[in-house]
Design a protein around this motif. Sequence first.
Motif, PDB file in Angstrom:
ATOM      1  N   SER A   1       0.840  -1.199   0.000  1.00  0.00           N
ATOM      2  CA  SER A   1       0.000   0.000   0.000  1.00  0.00           C
ATOM      3  C   SER A   1       0.874   1.248   0.000  1.00  0.00           C
ATOM      4  CB  SER A   1      -0.908   0.010   1.234  1.00  0.00           C
ATOM      5  OG  SER A   1      -1.800   1.105   1.196  1.00  0.00           O
ATOM      6  N   ALA A   2       0.685   2.111  -0.990  1.00  0.00           N
ATOM      7  CA  ALA A   2       1.460   3.355  -1.103  1.00  0.00           C
ATOM      8  C   ALA A   2       0.874   4.399  -0.160  1.00  0.00           C
ATOM      9  CB  ALA A   2       1.426   3.856  -2.546  1.00  0.00           C
ATOM     10  N   GLN A   3       1.673   4.869   0.783  1.00  0.00           N
ATOM     11  CA  GLN A   3       1.169   5.815   1.793  1.00  0.00           C
ATOM     12  C   GLN A   3       2.217   6.862   2.177  1.00  0.00           C
ATOM     13  OE1 GLN A   3      -2.333   3.589   1.883  1.00  0.00           O
ATOM     14  NE2 GLN A   3      -1.961   5.615   2.760  1.00  0.00           N
ATOM     15  N   SER A   4       1.738   8.042   2.550  1.00  0.00           N
ATOM     16  CA  SER A   4       2.610   9.005   3.229  1.00  0.00           C
ATOM     17  C   SER A   4       2.800   8.440   4.634  1.00  0.00           C
ATOM     18  CB  SER A   4       1.949  10.388   3.285  1.00  0.00           C
ATOM     19  OG  SER A   4       1.773  10.892   1.980  1.00  0.00           O
ATOM     20  N   LEU A   5       4.005   8.101   4.989  1.00  0.00           N
ATOM     21  CA  LEU A   5       4.255   7.269   6.160  1.00  0.00           C
ATOM     22  C   LEU A   5       3.837   7.895   7.493  1.00  0.00           C
ATOM     23  CD1 LEU A   5       7.676   5.689   5.155  1.00  0.00           C
ATOM     24  CD2 LEU A   5       5.371   4.743   4.905  1.00  0.00           C
ATOM     25  N   THR A   6       3.715   9.220   7.542  1.00  0.00           N
ATOM     26  CA  THR A   6       3.326   9.869   8.801  1.00  0.00           C
ATOM     27  C   THR A   6       1.832  10.166   8.869  1.00  0.00           C
ATOM     28  OG1 THR A   6       3.855  12.045   7.867  1.00  0.00           O
ATOM     29  CG2 THR A   6       5.597  10.917   9.101  1.00  0.00           C
ATOM     30  N   SER A   7       1.073   9.742   7.881  1.00  0.00           N
ATOM     31  CA  SER A   7      -0.359  10.074   7.833  1.00  0.00           C
ATOM     32  C   SER A   7      -1.209   9.079   8.606  1.00  0.00           C
ATOM     33  CB  SER A   7      -0.841  10.102   6.376  1.00  0.00           C
ATOM     34  OG  SER A   7      -0.867   8.785   5.846  1.00  0.00           O
ATOM     35  N   ASN A   8      -2.436   9.519   8.923  1.00  0.00           N
ATOM     36  CA  ASN A   8      -3.401   8.636   9.576  1.00  0.00           C
ATOM     37  C   ASN A   8      -3.763   7.464   8.671  1.00  0.00           C
ATOM     38  OD1 ASN A   8      -3.482  10.291  11.798  1.00  0.00           O
ATOM     39  ND2 ASN A   8      -5.260  11.452  11.081  1.00  0.00           N
ATOM     40  N   TYR A   9      -3.742   7.710   7.354  1.00  0.00           N
ATOM     41  CA  TYR A   9      -4.094   6.646   6.415  1.00  0.00           C
ATOM     42  C   TYR A   9      -3.029   5.556   6.381  1.00  0.00           C
ATOM     43  CZ  TYR A   9      -7.757   9.809   4.899  1.00  0.00           C
ATOM     44  OH  TYR A   9      -8.863  10.635   4.869  1.00  0.00           O
ATOM     45  N   ALA A  10      -1.768   5.928   6.656  1.00  0.00           N
ATOM     46  CA  ALA A  10      -0.710   4.921   6.752  1.00  0.00           C
ATOM     47  C   ALA A  10      -0.973   4.012   7.953  1.00  0.00           C
ATOM     48  CB  ALA A  10       0.654   5.595   6.886  1.00  0.00           C
ATOM     49  N   ASP A  11      -1.385   4.624   9.061  1.00  0.00           N
ATOM     50  CA  ASP A  11      -1.722   3.843  10.256  1.00  0.00           C
ATOM     51  C   ASP A  11      -2.892   2.903   9.965  1.00  0.00           C
ATOM     52  OD1 ASP A  11       0.249   5.167  11.638  1.00  0.00           O
ATOM     53  OD2 ASP A  11      -1.118   6.656  12.501  1.00  0.00           O
ATOM     54  N   MET A  12      -3.844   3.396   9.196  1.00  0.00           N
ATOM     55  CA  MET A  12      -5.011   2.597   8.848  1.00  0.00           C
ATOM     56  C   MET A  12      -4.610   1.393   7.986  1.00  0.00           C
ATOM     57  SD  MET A  12      -8.475   4.073   7.108  1.00  0.00           S
ATOM     58  CE  MET A  12      -9.909   3.034   6.785  1.00  0.00           C
ATOM     59  N   ALA A  13      -3.750   1.630   6.995  1.00  0.00           N
ATOM     60  CA  ALA A  13      -3.290   0.546   6.126  1.00  0.00           C
ATOM     61  C   ALA A  13      -2.512  -0.495   6.931  1.00  0.00           C
ATOM     62  CB  ALA A  13      -2.417   1.110   5.007  1.00  0.00           C
ATOM     63  N   LYS A  14      -1.696   0.000   7.872  1.00  0.00           N
ATOM     64  CA  LYS A  14      -0.920  -0.897   8.726  1.00  0.00           C
ATOM     65  C   LYS A  14      -1.857  -1.740   9.605  1.00  0.00           C
ATOM     66  CE  LYS A  14       2.646   1.071  10.462  1.00  0.00           C
ATOM     67  NZ  LYS A  14       3.512   1.902  11.345  1.00  0.00           N
TER      68      LYS A  14
END
Length: 274
Positions: free
Chosen positions: A161-174
Motif C-alpha cells: 500500500s502506497a502511503q505518506s508514512l506519517t499520515s493517519n491513512y498509513a496507520d489505517m493501512a498498517k
Amino acid sequence: MKKLSVMFALLLSFMLILSACGTSGDKATNDNKKSVTNQSADLLKTVKADGKILIGTEGTYAPFTFHDASGKLTGFDVEIAEEVAKRLGVKAEFKETQWDSLFAGLDANRFDMIANQVGIRPDRQEKYDFSDPYITSAGVLITLKDNDKVKAFEDIKGLKSAQSLTSNYADMAKKYGANLVGVDGFTQAVDLITTKRVDVTINDKIAFLDYKKHKPDAPVKIVATEADASHSGFMFRKNSATLVDAVNKALKDMIDDGTYKKISEKWFGEDVLK
C-alpha cells in the motif's frame, strides 16, 4: 501615641488606595469582556454595516483555495464563501495567510470567519463556533480499475500500500496488515498503482475526486469507503451566533436551490456533501 495614630492613618489610606485600584482594574477587565461579547453578538450587524465579510484563507491549498494561472484567488472553498457572502448582501474580502496563522488571525479579529477546509472537531468546538458542514469526506481504498480481488479494507492484508508514512491513512493501512511503501503524496501513490509497483492506497476521497477530475482516464477506482466521515465548516470566534445562523441559512438555501451542487460538481464531479 500621636506617632501611632499617624502610622495607622497612613496604613488605612494605603489600603483604601489598593482597594480602589483593584476595583478599577476589575471594572476595566469586565468592561473589556463586555465589549468583546457585544462585538461578537453584533457581528452580523457589523458585517452588513461594513458591506463586507473578512475571510481568512491560505490561498495555497488547491483545489480549495489557491491562485489560478491568471493569479486570481479561486477554489471550492472560495466559491462557496463568495456565494454565502452574496446571499448575506455583502462582499467577500479574503485575507490570505499561512495555515498556522489562521486561528491566531481569527482570535485577533483580523477576519470574521475562516474558509479553509477546517475540520469540525470537538477540541476546536470548545473554543470556536462552526457553521453547518459544507463538505464531507472519508478515507477510501483505491486500486487498479481491473483489480477484482480487492473489495474491502480487510483484503489488503499482505499487499503493498502506497502511503505518506506519517499520515493517519498509513496507520489505517498498517492496521489492516498491508506492507507500506512510502510516497510523498497522492499523485505518486496513483503512479505506483498504475505501474503495478503497489497494489492499493488509502487516501482522502476528495483527493481522489480532484485527481479524477483532472485525469478522468486514470485506471483507478474506489472499492471501499471508511465508515466515519469527516466534516469541514466555516469557523468563527465564539459568540458569533447571529453571523453563524445567517451563514447556515445561506448554505441551506444554496443546497435547496441546487447552487451548492453546481459548484461541487464543477470542482469534483459530484456532490461532496453527501
